[in-house]
Design a protein around this motif. Structure first.
Motif, PDB file in Angstrom:
ATOM      1  N   GLY A 190       1.021  -1.621   0.161  1.00  0.00           N
ATOM      2  CA  GLY A 190       0.142   0.237   0.012  1.00  0.00           C
ATOM      3  C   GLY A 190       0.909   1.451   0.139  1.00  0.00           C
ATOM      4  O   GLY A 190       1.369   1.867  -0.968  1.00  0.00           O
ATOM      5  N   GLU A 191       1.397   1.656   1.154  1.00  0.00           N
ATOM      6  CA  GLU A 191       2.450   2.853   1.031  1.00  0.00           C
ATOM      7  C   GLU A 191       3.585   2.253   1.274  1.00  0.00           C
ATOM      8  O   GLU A 191       3.868   0.895   1.776  1.00  0.00           O
ATOM      9  N   ALA A 192       5.083   2.785   0.867  1.00  0.00           N
ATOM     10  CA  ALA A 192       5.618   2.527   0.914  1.00  0.00           C
ATOM     11  C   ALA A 192       6.564   2.360   1.562  1.00  0.00           C
ATOM     12  O   ALA A 192       6.621   3.064   2.870  1.00  0.00           O
ATOM     13  N   VAL A 193       7.294   1.196   1.984  1.00  0.00           N
ATOM     14  CA  VAL A 193       7.966   0.794   3.321  1.00  0.00           C
ATOM     15  C   VAL A 193       9.640   1.895   2.888  1.00  0.00           C
ATOM     16  O   VAL A 193      10.049   1.862   4.042  1.00  0.00           O
ATOM     17  N   THR A 194       9.990   2.355   1.795  1.00  0.00           N
ATOM     18  CA  THR A 194      11.480   2.954   2.248  1.00  0.00           C
ATOM     19  C   THR A 194      11.393   3.036   0.812  1.00  0.00           C
ATOM     20  O   THR A 194      10.862   3.189  -0.231  1.00  0.00           O
ATOM     21  N   VAL A 195      12.030   4.557   0.978  1.00  0.00           N
ATOM     22  CA  VAL A 195      12.074   5.778  -0.640  1.00  0.00           C
ATOM     23  C   VAL A 195      13.670   6.570  -0.392  1.00  0.00           C
ATOM     24  O   VAL A 195      14.389   7.213   0.286  1.00  0.00           O
ATOM     25  N   ARG A 196      14.098   5.883  -0.759  1.00  0.00           N
ATOM     26  CA  ARG A 196      15.994   6.387  -0.932  1.00  0.00           C
ATOM     27  C   ARG A 196      16.433   6.487  -2.359  1.00  0.00           C
ATOM     28  O   ARG A 196      15.571   6.610  -3.726  1.00  0.00           O
TER      29      ARG A 196
END
Length: 324
Positions: A190-196
């Motif tokens: 659903g929502e991102a677990v990480t954004v890098r």
């Protein structure tokens, strides 16, 4: 003495309830209303209400292939929502059922990406699963062609704080459909677990991941990670969207192993799992993965020391033999 009158829900005209209450509800809300009484249940199970909810939640349900699949289900859009909205539970693949890979000759992926309330990308991809190439190769489903990009209008995150904000704003749904078996399951967090943000290329990668049990197929005997990676370029155009699976050692699973896991997910139970629960599951998976890696490194070091010791002892023994 003035008489008092009471009004029951059944006294309100059905058109008023539908137009002013039911049409304003989302899927979970409509399901809750349906469980209150027989009268509201009869109004809440109407096909057009659930069809509208599915179109709003997942624009890919307007795709002809997906729309046809939904029409084959016992309760059409209501059945599709019941399969696709709840999270695939972490234990959904641990049931000891016989797996027959040949009963799933094809998978359909219906993918919708949102930034806030705005739709960024909506695509449907069909994947054949019968060939030896699919089953023996590392499992990977790509949403876009290599040279295909999609403009998003999303602002580029130039700081860690901005990456954190983007993680909260991005939402992705990846629904895997088995048209032959008549089931669907949402494998995304659903929502991102990480954004890098990559320091050199400037690309931004958002990861959506769900931890599931591996069942008893091939190398996936423990927990496995269903991972969807979205790669954005400098101008935040979508360059790549891919779905893969990996085991506790970080090894990418084969098509055969992944198909077995997906079959068990499709047949398994669904559960209510909040976004923080998915993220905690992902963090726990990564923690266990790192711990396992460290244990393997320590074991290899001990083995190296042992080998060096044996070699040294052998050298001394041989030298002593020739000296005497």
């Amino acid at each position: 003495m003035a008489s008092t009158t009471t009004t029951n829900i059944s006294d309100i005209h059905a058109d008023i309830i539908e137009a002013h209450i039911l049409t304003g509800l989302d899927g979970p809300g409509l399901a809750s209303v349906a469980s209150t009484c027989t009268h509201l249940k009869a109004l809440s199970v109407q096909a057009h209400l659930w069809a509208n909810i599915c179109r709003t939640t997942w624009p890919t349900t307007n795709n002809p292939r997906v729309r046809h699949f939904i029409s084959t289900l016992p309760n059409a859009s209501r059945s599709f929502f019941a399969d696709s909205f709840p999270a695939a539970t972490a234990t959904a693949t641990t049931e000891s059922k016989t797996v027959n890979l040949d009963r799933t000759p094809e998978l359909i992926s219906a993918v919708d990406i949102f930034h806030g309330d705005r739709l960024v990308l909506s695509r449907v991809v069909e994947t054949e699963t019968e060939s030896g190439w699919f089953r023996c190769s590392p499992f990977r489903v790509d949403l876009l062609d290599p040279k295909d990009t999609v403009e998003t209008g999303v602002e580029y995150p130039r700081s860690e704080e901005a990456c954190g904000d983007l993680k909260e704003e991005l939402r992705l749904s990846w629904i895997v459909i088995d048209p032959n078996g008549g089931r669907a399951v949402n494998v995304s967090s659903g929502e991102a677990v990480t954004v890098r943000r990559h320091w050199l290329s400037g690309e931004v990668q958002a990861r959506f991941a769900t931890v599931v049990g591996g069942g008893e197929i091939g190398s996936a005997k423990e927990a496995a990670l269903c991972s969807v990676t979205v790669t954005f370029g400098w101008e935040m155009q979508v360059k790549e969207v891919s779905f893969q699976m990996e085991d506790m050692d970080g090894m990418q699973l084969s098509g055969r192993d992944s198909l077995g896991i997906l079959q068990r997910l499709l047949e398994g139970k669904r559960g209510k799992l909040r976004e923080e629960g998915r993220r905690n599951g992902y963090m726990e998976f990564m923690k266990r993965k790192e711990e396992r890696k460290e244990r393997k490194v320590r074991a290899e070091r001990r083995l190296d020391i042992l080998c060096v010791g044996v070699a040294a002892f052998s050298f001394v023994a041989v030298s002593t033999f020739f000296l005497f």
